[in-house]
Design an enzyme around this catalytic site. Structure first.
Site, PDB file in Angstrom:
ATOM      1  N   PHE A 133     -15.978  22.891 -61.510  1.00  0.00           N
ATOM      2  CA  PHE A 133     -16.418  22.502 -60.166  1.00  0.00           C
ATOM      3  C   PHE A 133     -17.731  23.221 -59.850  1.00  0.00           C
ATOM      4  O   PHE A 133     -17.915  24.383 -60.230  1.00  0.00           O
ATOM      5  CB  PHE A 133     -15.347  22.861 -59.139  1.00  0.00           C
ATOM      6  CG  PHE A 133     -15.618  22.293 -57.777  1.00  0.00           C
ATOM      7  CD1 PHE A 133     -15.399  20.951 -57.523  1.00  0.00           C
ATOM      8  CD2 PHE A 133     -16.115  23.095 -56.769  1.00  0.00           C
ATOM      9  CE1 PHE A 133     -15.668  20.414 -56.273  1.00  0.00           C
ATOM     10  CE2 PHE A 133     -16.393  22.570 -55.507  1.00  0.00           C
ATOM     11  CZ  PHE A 133     -16.165  21.225 -55.268  1.00  0.00           C
ATOM     12  N   ASP A 205      -9.165  29.047 -62.092  1.00  0.00           N
ATOM     13  CA  ASP A 205      -9.274  28.391 -60.791  1.00  0.00           C
ATOM     14  C   ASP A 205      -8.120  27.393 -60.690  1.00  0.00           C
ATOM     15  O   ASP A 205      -8.108  26.365 -61.374  1.00  0.00           O
ATOM     16  CB  ASP A 205     -10.628  27.678 -60.674  1.00  0.00           C
ATOM     17  CG  ASP A 205     -10.821  27.002 -59.325  1.00  0.00           C
ATOM     18  OD1 ASP A 205      -9.817  26.663 -58.667  1.00  0.00           O
ATOM     19  OD2 ASP A 205     -11.982  26.779 -58.931  1.00  0.00           O
ATOM     20  N   TYR A 230      -5.800  24.104 -49.241  1.00  0.00           N
ATOM     21  CA  TYR A 230      -5.837  22.832 -48.519  1.00  0.00           C
ATOM     22  C   TYR A 230      -5.582  21.593 -49.371  1.00  0.00           C
ATOM     23  O   TYR A 230      -5.548  20.486 -48.840  1.00  0.00           O
ATOM     24  CB  TYR A 230      -7.185  22.665 -47.802  1.00  0.00           C
ATOM     25  CG  TYR A 230      -8.408  22.929 -48.646  1.00  0.00           C
ATOM     26  CD1 TYR A 230      -8.900  21.977 -49.516  1.00  0.00           C
ATOM     27  CD2 TYR A 230      -9.076  24.139 -48.551  1.00  0.00           C
ATOM     28  CE1 TYR A 230     -10.020  22.217 -50.292  1.00  0.00           C
ATOM     29  CE2 TYR A 230     -10.205  24.403 -49.315  1.00  0.00           C
ATOM     30  CZ  TYR A 230     -10.667  23.437 -50.177  1.00  0.00           C
ATOM     31  OH  TYR A 230     -11.782  23.678 -50.942  1.00  0.00           O
ATOM     32  N   LYS A 231      -5.369  21.748 -50.664  1.00  0.00           N
ATOM     33  CA  LYS A 231      -5.086  20.581 -51.503  1.00  0.00           C
ATOM     34  C   LYS A 231      -3.572  20.377 -51.587  1.00  0.00           C
ATOM     35  O   LYS A 231      -2.948  19.908 -50.644  1.00  0.00           O
ATOM     36  CB  LYS A 231      -5.739  20.738 -52.872  1.00  0.00           C
ATOM     37  CG  LYS A 231      -7.267  20.826 -52.831  1.00  0.00           C
ATOM     38  CD  LYS A 231      -7.848  20.906 -54.220  1.00  0.00           C
ATOM     39  CE  LYS A 231      -9.345  21.191 -54.217  1.00  0.00           C
ATOM     40  NZ  LYS A 231     -10.140  20.138 -53.582  1.00  0.00           N
ATOM     41  N   ARG A 379     -10.673   8.419 -57.903  1.00  0.00           N
ATOM     42  CA  ARG A 379      -9.608   9.405 -58.124  1.00  0.00           C
ATOM     43  C   ARG A 379      -8.402   9.074 -57.250  1.00  0.00           C
ATOM     44  O   ARG A 379      -8.536   8.829 -56.049  1.00  0.00           O
ATOM     45  CB  ARG A 379     -10.085  10.814 -57.799  1.00  0.00           C
ATOM     46  CG  ARG A 379     -11.262  11.292 -58.627  1.00  0.00           C
ATOM     47  CD  ARG A 379     -11.445  12.802 -58.485  1.00  0.00           C
ATOM     48  NE  ARG A 379     -11.404  13.230 -57.089  1.00  0.00           N
ATOM     49  CZ  ARG A 379     -11.338  14.504 -56.706  1.00  0.00           C
ATOM     50  NH1 ARG A 379     -11.278  15.466 -57.611  1.00  0.00           N
ATOM     51  NH2 ARG A 379     -11.317  14.808 -55.421  1.00  0.00           N
TER      52      ARG A 379
END
Length: 419
Positions: A133, A205, A230-231, A379
């Site tokens: 990322f 990560d 938050y995912k 996605r």
């Protein structure tokens, strides 16, 4: 808005059978999902857990409005970063006292990278994934500049070979177990072992893995790990991130941002910094109580949940969606970039199509929320706590119909900066 869909009988029958046999189906009630919406973007922002509104109302109206500053003690605000950290630690296979929550993902990544480099100060290389990322890549460069290191960008598949040749020079390797674009799952155990065999530290990560699949960071020998709230943890927009540091490193852990809350005596207001014992030394500033306690409430969605069942359902969901894509979407120009091998697949499916942006926008008009990554990736994130097989069938049918009927703008007008 939803429209009538025509589904092949075999796919419809299979979706209904799989959902009927799903032991996790009742967990969908732990989330406040809008009716008639298929939400497949929880790998970017998880939906609202039912426990959060009441918890936040209590924090605001009672703890803050009535308790005022006394709530730092009476309501346990001060201990929240460690308490919430331990709750997350239980989901990633960490024993208590090794995980702290608070600050943003970027701050935690920077802290972890710099601290890891300091633990191997005699080694000049920081190794990371060229497909990592962007924040992870930017911060690797920043830490390298700060510490006079060199960054090497090595794909996960090539890391063991690279370490065999250059491992004696490597301080830390920084990777993610799940590729955020494709959903490919990498072998944490093998890559961590390869790093250790070379005398390097392994930093992971976990943003696209925590809460989505079993993670046994202690047993795997992971040195440091970070992840967002938050995912798959559904802590809300911008929820605090977490930092895990294996206990064996605590005594020597030096963080680059020695804030007052990480001091051994924070209210002593000493002139010089003295780190707190254990993972508490990784605290930096005053914790963001509202968002931190929203995350704590969100984590109750995992109460009593077996992550091996979550993983099994996730694989069932993604396998079913790949079948739907093969039967319904291949003829419309879609190709899958997510591995078909279940052992190499995270909790999302990514499809490639040249009109990805326009198709995602069109799906949203039909109540299917997915996302895209430029230039051509769609996605579809699945969360076994609330996603059903019927959700995925409906998403595939809408995508087929929209594409077949050319009922979309290939270059839609922007609705804002976020894609």
């Amino acid at each position: 808005m939803t429209t009538a869909l025509c589904a092949p009988a075999d796919l419809l029958e299979r979706a209904e059978r799989l959902d009927a046999d799903d032991p996790l189906a009742p967990l969908r009630a732990r989330f406040l999902l809008p009716p008639d919406v298929v939400y497949l973007d929880g790998n970017s922002l998880g939906p609202l857990p039912t426990a959060v509104p009441a918890a936040l109302d209590d924090v605001v109206r009672r703890q803050w409005a009535t308790g005022l500053i006394g709530s730092w003690n009476a309501s346990g605000w001060w201990e929240a970063p460690l308490r919430v950290g331990d709750a997350i630690g239980a989901l990633i296979g960490a024993a208590p006292g090794q995980t702290v929550a608070g600050d943003s993902t970027s701050v935690q990544v920077f802290t972890a990278l710099d601290a890891a480099a300091a633990l191997r100060a005699d080694r000049p290389l920081l190794v990371t994934d060229p497909g990592h990322f962007p924040t992870d890549r930017y911060l690797a460069d920043a830490v390298a500049r700060r510490r006079g290191l060199q960054v090497r960008r090595v794909p996960p598949a090539d890391l063991p070979r690279f370490l065999a040749a250059e491992g004696h020079r490597v301080a830390v390797v920084s990777y993610a177990p799940v590729d955020f674009r494709t959903g490919e799952l990498y072998d944490m155990r093998a890559l961590t072992r390869a790093a250790h065999d070379a005398g390097a530290l392994a930093l992971w990560d976990l943003c696209h893995a925590a809460g989505a699949l079993p993670l046994d960071v202690d047993a795997l020998g992971v040195d440091l790990a970070v992840g967002c709230g938050y995912k798959f943890l559904s802590g809300g927009p911008g929820a605090p991130a977490f930092l895990y540091v294996a206990q064996r490193h605590h005594a020597d852990l030096e963080t680059p941002l020695p804030g007052w809350t990480g001091h051994a005596d924070p209210f002593g207001l000493a002139r010089e910094y003295a780190p707190a014992p254990g993972i508490a030394r990784a605290r930096i500033g005053t914790p963001p109580i509202l968002s931190l306690l929203a995350l704590e409430a969100a984590l109750t969605a995992f109460d009593g949940v077996d992550l091996t069942q979550v993983r099994a359902k996730s694989l069932s969901l993604t396998s079913f969606f790949l079948r739907c894509a093969d039967e319904l979407l291949t003829s419309q120009g879609f190709t899958s970039v997510t591995p078909a091998d279940p052992g190499r697949r995270g909790s999302q499916v990514t499809l490639r199509h040249p009109h990805a942006r326009g198709l995602v926008a069109a799906l949203a008009e039909h109540g299917v929320i997915a996302d895209m990554r430029a230039p051509d990736l769609l996605r579809f994130g699945v969360n076994a706590l609330y996603t059903s097989h019927r959700d995925l069938l409906n998403a595939a049918l809408h995508l087929r119909d929209v594409t077949r009927g050319a009922a979309y703008d290939p270059v839609p007008p922007s609705v804002g900066p976020v894609t």
